[in-house]
Design a protein around this motif. Sequence first.
Motif, PDB file in Angstrom:
ATOM      1  N   HIS A 114       5.878  81.437  55.460  1.00 56.48           N
ATOM      2  CA  HIS A 114       7.131  81.073  54.798  1.00 56.48           C
ATOM      3  C   HIS A 114       8.103  80.395  55.750  1.00 56.48           C
ATOM      4  CE1 HIS A 114       7.812  84.809  56.803  1.00 56.48           C
ATOM      5  NE2 HIS A 114       9.084  84.824  56.509  1.00 56.48           N
ATOM      6  N   LEU A 115       7.716  80.261  57.021  1.00 62.21           N
ATOM      7  CA  LEU A 115       8.596  79.621  58.002  1.00 62.21           C
ATOM      8  C   LEU A 115       7.949  78.332  58.497  1.00 62.21           C
ATOM      9  CD1 LEU A 115       9.527  82.751  60.165  1.00 62.21           C
ATOM     10  CD2 LEU A 115      10.811  81.775  58.272  1.00 62.21           C
ATOM     11  N   THR A 116       8.796  77.360  58.888  1.00 58.84           N
ATOM     12  CA  THR A 116       8.246  76.120  59.425  1.00 58.84           C
ATOM     13  C   THR A 116       7.640  76.397  60.798  1.00 58.84           C
ATOM     14  OG1 THR A 116      10.294  75.520  60.530  1.00 58.84           O
ATOM     15  CG2 THR A 116      10.034  74.743  58.274  1.00 58.84           C
ATOM     16  N   ILE A 117       6.910  75.408  61.302  1.00 58.46           N
ATOM     17  CA  ILE A 117       6.300  75.533  62.620  1.00 58.46           C
ATOM     18  C   ILE A 117       7.369  75.856  63.666  1.00 58.46           C
ATOM     19  CG2 ILE A 117       5.052  74.239  64.388  1.00 58.46           C
ATOM     20  CD1 ILE A 117       3.523  74.983  61.727  1.00 58.46           C
ATOM     21  N   PRO A 150       4.252  68.154  68.546  1.00 63.71           N
ATOM     22  CA  PRO A 150       5.691  68.220  68.294  1.00 63.71           C
ATOM     23  C   PRO A 150       6.084  67.574  66.970  1.00 63.71           C
ATOM     24  CG  PRO A 150       5.197  66.554  69.943  1.00 63.71           C
ATOM     25  CD  PRO A 150       3.930  67.296  69.684  1.00 63.71           C
ATOM     26  N   ASP A 151       5.262  66.616  66.503  1.00 59.47           N
ATOM     27  CA  ASP A 151       5.623  65.889  65.276  1.00 59.47           C
ATOM     28  C   ASP A 151       5.423  66.733  64.018  1.00 59.47           C
ATOM     29  OD1 ASP A 151       3.096  65.660  66.424  1.00 59.47           O
ATOM     30  OD2 ASP A 151       2.489  64.142  64.971  1.00 59.47           O
ATOM     31  N   GLN A 152       4.793  67.916  64.145  1.00 55.48           N
ATOM     32  CA  GLN A 152       4.573  68.753  62.959  1.00 55.48           C
ATOM     33  C   GLN A 152       5.649  69.830  62.824  1.00 55.48           C
ATOM     34  OE1 GLN A 152       2.097  67.755  61.247  1.00 55.48           O
ATOM     35  NE2 GLN A 152       0.424  67.081  62.555  1.00 55.48           N
ATOM     36  N   ALA A 153       6.674  69.794  63.679  1.00 55.55           N
ATOM     37  CA  ALA A 153       7.612  70.917  63.775  1.00 55.55           C
ATOM     38  C   ALA A 153       8.260  71.302  62.455  1.00 55.55           C
ATOM     39  CB  ALA A 153       8.691  70.600  64.809  1.00 55.55           C
ATOM     40  N   LYS A 154       8.492  70.303  61.583  1.00 51.73           N
ATOM     41  CA  LYS A 154       9.216  70.612  60.347  1.00 51.73           C
ATOM     42  C   LYS A 154       8.286  71.029  59.205  1.00 51.73           C
ATOM     43  CE  LYS A 154      13.486  69.561  61.610  1.00 51.73           C
ATOM     44  NZ  LYS A 154      13.587  70.627  62.637  1.00 51.73           N
ATOM     45  N   LYS A 155       6.972  70.981  59.458  1.00 56.40           N
ATOM     46  CA  LYS A 155       6.031  71.324  58.395  1.00 56.40           C
ATOM     47  C   LYS A 155       5.810  72.836  58.318  1.00 56.40           C
ATOM     48  CE  LYS A 155       3.368  67.062  58.288  1.00 56.40           C
ATOM     49  NZ  LYS A 155       2.046  66.495  58.551  1.00 56.40           N
ATOM     50  N   TYR A 156       5.128  73.259  57.252  1.00 53.52           N
ATOM     51  CA  TYR A 156       4.771  74.669  57.121  1.00 53.52           C
ATOM     52  C   TYR A 156       3.313  74.863  57.556  1.00 53.52           C
ATOM     53  CZ  TYR A 156       9.086  75.543  54.629  1.00 53.52           C
ATOM     54  OH  TYR A 156      10.396  75.700  54.324  1.00 53.52           O
ATOM     55  N   GLY A 163      -7.193  73.985  63.469  1.00 50.03           N
ATOM     56  CA  GLY A 163      -7.025  73.783  64.904  1.00 50.03           C
ATOM     57  C   GLY A 163      -5.561  73.627  65.282  1.00 50.03           C
ATOM     58  N   GLN A 164      -4.830  72.891  64.429  1.00 45.46           N
ATOM     59  CA  GLN A 164      -3.388  72.722  64.695  1.00 45.46           C
ATOM     60  C   GLN A 164      -2.669  74.058  64.574  1.00 45.46           C
ATOM     61  OE1 GLN A 164      -2.734  69.730  61.684  1.00 45.46           O
ATOM     62  NE2 GLN A 164      -2.415  68.149  63.236  1.00 45.46           N
ATOM     63  N   GLN A 165      -3.061  74.857  63.556  1.00 42.44           N
ATOM     64  CA  GLN A 165      -2.415  76.160  63.383  1.00 42.44           C
ATOM     65  C   GLN A 165      -2.639  77.038  64.605  1.00 42.44           C
ATOM     66  OE1 GLN A 165      -2.579  78.285  59.637  1.00 42.44           O
ATOM     67  NE2 GLN A 165      -3.365  76.495  58.601  1.00 42.44           N
ATOM     68  N   GLN A 166      -3.859  77.020  65.131  1.00 41.12           N
ATOM     69  CA  GLN A 166      -4.119  77.874  66.285  1.00 41.12           C
ATOM     70  C   GLN A 166      -3.332  77.395  67.495  1.00 41.12           C
ATOM     71  OE1 GLN A 166      -4.538  80.779  67.007  1.00 41.12           O
ATOM     72  NE2 GLN A 166      -6.709  81.191  66.782  1.00 41.12           N
ATOM     73  N   ARG A 167      -3.152  76.076  67.616  1.00 40.43           N
ATOM     74  CA  ARG A 167      -2.341  75.582  68.732  1.00 40.43           C
ATOM     75  C   ARG A 167      -0.877  75.975  68.562  1.00 40.43           C
ATOM     76  NH1 ARG A 167      -3.071  69.626  69.259  1.00 40.43           N
ATOM     77  NH2 ARG A 167      -4.174  69.589  67.272  1.00 40.43           N
ATOM     78  N   VAL A 168      -0.399  75.974  67.306  1.00 41.19           N
ATOM     79  CA  VAL A 168       0.959  76.465  67.064  1.00 41.19           C
ATOM     80  C   VAL A 168       1.057  77.924  67.476  1.00 41.19           C
ATOM     81  CG1 VAL A 168       2.666  77.022  65.306  1.00 41.19           C
ATOM     82  CG2 VAL A 168       1.441  74.853  65.202  1.00 41.19           C
ATOM     83  N   ALA A 169       0.021  78.706  67.132  1.00 41.14           N
ATOM     84  CA  ALA A 169       0.035  80.133  67.478  1.00 41.14           C
ATOM     85  C   ALA A 169       0.126  80.310  68.991  1.00 41.14           C
ATOM     86  CB  ALA A 169      -1.206  80.823  66.927  1.00 41.14           C
ATOM     87  N   ILE A 170      -0.567  79.440  69.720  1.00 45.50           N
ATOM     88  CA  ILE A 170      -0.490  79.525  71.183  1.00 45.50           C
ATOM     89  C   ILE A 170       0.927  79.186  71.655  1.00 45.50           C
ATOM     90  CG2 ILE A 170      -1.327  78.525  73.350  1.00 45.50           C
ATOM     91  CD1 ILE A 170      -4.054  78.136  71.964  1.00 45.50           C
ATOM     92  N   ALA A 171       1.488  78.098  71.078  1.00 46.53           N
ATOM     93  CA  ALA A 171       2.853  77.710  71.461  1.00 46.53           C
ATOM     94  C   ALA A 171       3.837  78.824  71.127  1.00 46.53           C
ATOM     95  CB  ALA A 171       3.250  76.425  70.736  1.00 46.53           C
TER      96      ALA A 171
ATOM     97  N   ARG B 374      10.398  76.534  44.123  1.00 43.91           N
ATOM     98  CA  ARG B 374      11.129  76.103  45.301  1.00 43.91           C
ATOM     99  C   ARG B 374      10.603  76.771  46.563  1.00 43.91           C
ATOM    100  NH1 ARG B 374      15.675  74.813  48.126  1.00 43.91           N
ATOM    101  NH2 ARG B 374      16.175  76.770  49.156  1.00 43.91           N
ATOM    102  N   LEU B 375      10.233  78.033  46.453  1.00 41.53           N
ATOM    103  CA  LEU B 375       9.794  78.785  47.632  1.00 41.53           C
ATOM    104  C   LEU B 375       8.327  78.565  47.961  1.00 41.53           C
ATOM    105  CD1 LEU B 375      11.578  82.218  47.166  1.00 41.53           C
ATOM    106  CD2 LEU B 375      12.231  80.297  48.589  1.00 41.53           C
ATOM    107  N   ASP B 376       7.628  77.810  47.127  1.00 41.22           N
ATOM    108  CA  ASP B 376       6.214  77.597  47.386  1.00 41.22           C
ATOM    109  C   ASP B 376       6.045  76.647  48.559  1.00 41.22           C
ATOM    110  OD1 ASP B 376       3.535  77.471  47.260  1.00 41.22           O
ATOM    111  OD2 ASP B 376       3.453  76.108  45.549  1.00 41.22           O
ATOM    112  N   THR B 377       5.529  77.151  49.686  1.00 45.86           N
ATOM    113  CA  THR B 377       5.376  76.296  50.858  1.00 45.86           C
ATOM    114  C   THR B 377       3.952  75.783  50.986  1.00 45.86           C
ATOM    115  OG1 THR B 377       5.019  78.251  52.210  1.00 45.86           O
ATOM    116  CG2 THR B 377       7.241  77.334  52.185  1.00 45.86           C
ATOM    117  N   GLY B 378       3.200  75.850  49.909  1.00 43.68           N
ATOM    118  CA  GLY B 378       1.913  75.187  49.879  1.00 43.68           C
ATOM    119  C   GLY B 378       0.817  75.850  50.675  1.00 43.68           C
ATOM    120  N   HIS B 379       0.969  77.136  50.984  1.00 43.76           N
ATOM    121  CA  HIS B 379      -0.101  77.825  51.707  1.00 43.76           C
ATOM    122  C   HIS B 379      -0.786  78.748  50.722  1.00 43.76           C
ATOM    123  CE1 HIS B 379       2.015  81.576  51.332  1.00 43.76           C
ATOM    124  NE2 HIS B 379       3.086  80.825  51.446  1.00 43.76           N
TER     125      HIS B 379
END
Lengths: 264, 381
Positions: A114-117, A150-156, A163-171, B374-379
């Motif tokens: 529920h939180l961005t990267i 860094p360019d994915q920071a605003k995504k969920y 692979g990107q998710q695991q790298r976020v987890a490391i960061a 609105r709260l659906d973040t697509g995961h």
Amino acid sequence: MAESVVDAEDLAKADQVRISNETAVEIIGMSKWYGEFNVLKDINLRVRRGERIVICGPSGSGKSTMIRCINRLEEFQKGQIIVEGTELTNDLKKIDEIRRDVGMCFQHFNLFPHLTILENCTLAPIWVRKMPKKDAEELAMHYLKRVRIPDQAKKYPGQLSGGQQQRVAIARALCMKPKIMLFDEPTSALDPEMVKEVLDTMVGLANDGMTMLCVTHEMGFARQVANRVIFMDAGQIVEMNEPNAFFANPQHERTKLFLSQILH
Amino acid sequence: MTDATFIPADRPFVRAAMLAPEPPPAAVAGFSGWARANLFSGPFNTLLTLVCAAGAAYVAWVLVDFMALRAVWTGANREACVAPGTGACWPFITARFGQLLYGFYPADQHWRPAAVFFVAVALIAPLLIPSAPHKKLNALLFFVAFPIFAFVMLRGGLFGLRPVETRAWGGLLVTLVVATTGIVASLPLGVLLALGRRSKLPLIRFLSIAFIEFWRGVPLITVLFFATYMLPLFLPSGWTIDGLLRALVGVALFSAAYMAEVVRGGLQAIPKGQYEGAQALGLRYWPMMLLIVLPQALKLVIPGIVNTFIGLFKDTTLVAIVSIFDFLGIIRAGFADPNWATPVTVYTGFAFAGVVYFIFCYGMSRYSRFVEERLDTGHKR
């Protein structure tokens, strides 16, 4: 990407300088039970600062459980664990202290969907380290750059590849500036094409002198990065050696069998 | 079939060029495609569609016919509506409109509940619109300042406002006061109870279970009855608790127990990895719950939460059992008025009540859909 590919010899040379004789983690006579079942039996292990240890073994051998004891995601019933000079007890303050120093990456990433990267990365610095939001964001961007997303920071998290998710987890773990990193099968839930990008990130981390304990079956990674390889079976450490000797000349029958099964 | 997609069975094959995506075939796109797939796929489904459409049209016709076409719109008393074949008798509603809104609240003081209502709307609306600014201040005003303002305004007795006993309150005013208090109190209480029920501390867990099971085990009518007629027997003589307050507390605790179980369902759906991820970062219990677990758990159970809200809103009609005239109660009280005794009075009253309750409940339902989307973040993992 080239900078993350490290020659094993270079690493070994650098290590002579880097690995001190100071202890990062010490496990003394640790045993654990799930009800009647004895999952860990008399584990003894000393990890020096800057050391990189790879733990392998069949499923159910207790390797994940062992490293999860180090940051108290699992309780143990007998023995001692001392992390950076602090002994793990039931004291919540001690547990908090140790968790602040020990970062962890999981098989299934465990990012907060529920939180961005960026929010995933700034959460702990803000709420645990009480860092101002702006500083935490700068720090997070620094580490996101390091894992090259860094360019994915605003995504969920749900919008990123495994692979990107695991790298976020490391960061995310690095944002807490841990002294020790635990990896619990970080690549085993990934698509084959994504394994390398995560391993490269981990190699980069090793290159910077991070103390690491990795549960993994990536034997190439073990050869390239580990100072010691531990083989576990039936809740105990069966064999431990530096990687070249471990792979070339395993001693215990169980280790030989295991290696013959996974190295084809 | 072009040559490019022909893959021979007897020879090796290498694709020369990758295929570009194509638009879907016309038969599955557009309204006609949708209707063919969903409404008229085969004779039996076509028959079902036609029968249901006829049924829906008939019900719609009956409603429009009664509530609009044959309805009487003006009149001073029952004479306007006694003719045979008359539809809804709307003058019955308009003549008693003040009472429907405020009950027996003194007519010269009606501006007070009206002011409270407009302030409430002015505070709730921006709270519900995600893009409206100053959410923190807004929430503070609504959850802290507004209850005090509403209490003083409605109850009076301060700042030269004439005291109005709660016994005189009624109509939509009471329905909204009971429902709003119940909704605002039951969610946080329910969350605490749900967390308590999953607590590792045996005492807290036991108390939470006992509370939840007690309130779920008794009907709301019993609770209201007990609070009104039996509680005074247990209190020292001379002690009284306001009748409306008793009903308010009863309704709030009652729905908190239901809310707790809804929230617990959400908590159980959160994977263990989320707790471990938070703990590994050094988060303690409350930050972990408030920042990681509850936002996800509550989002999952929005339909259940709104379900409980809607149930609570309609359950407020049960306060009639303890002589509090809520919206429905005051309409029913009007049926006894000889001035408006006509064959259609009862139908008119209930039709009006139905429309009003439907507007509120359907509004909540739509808003919950909006929040979910609105709260659906697509995961989905």
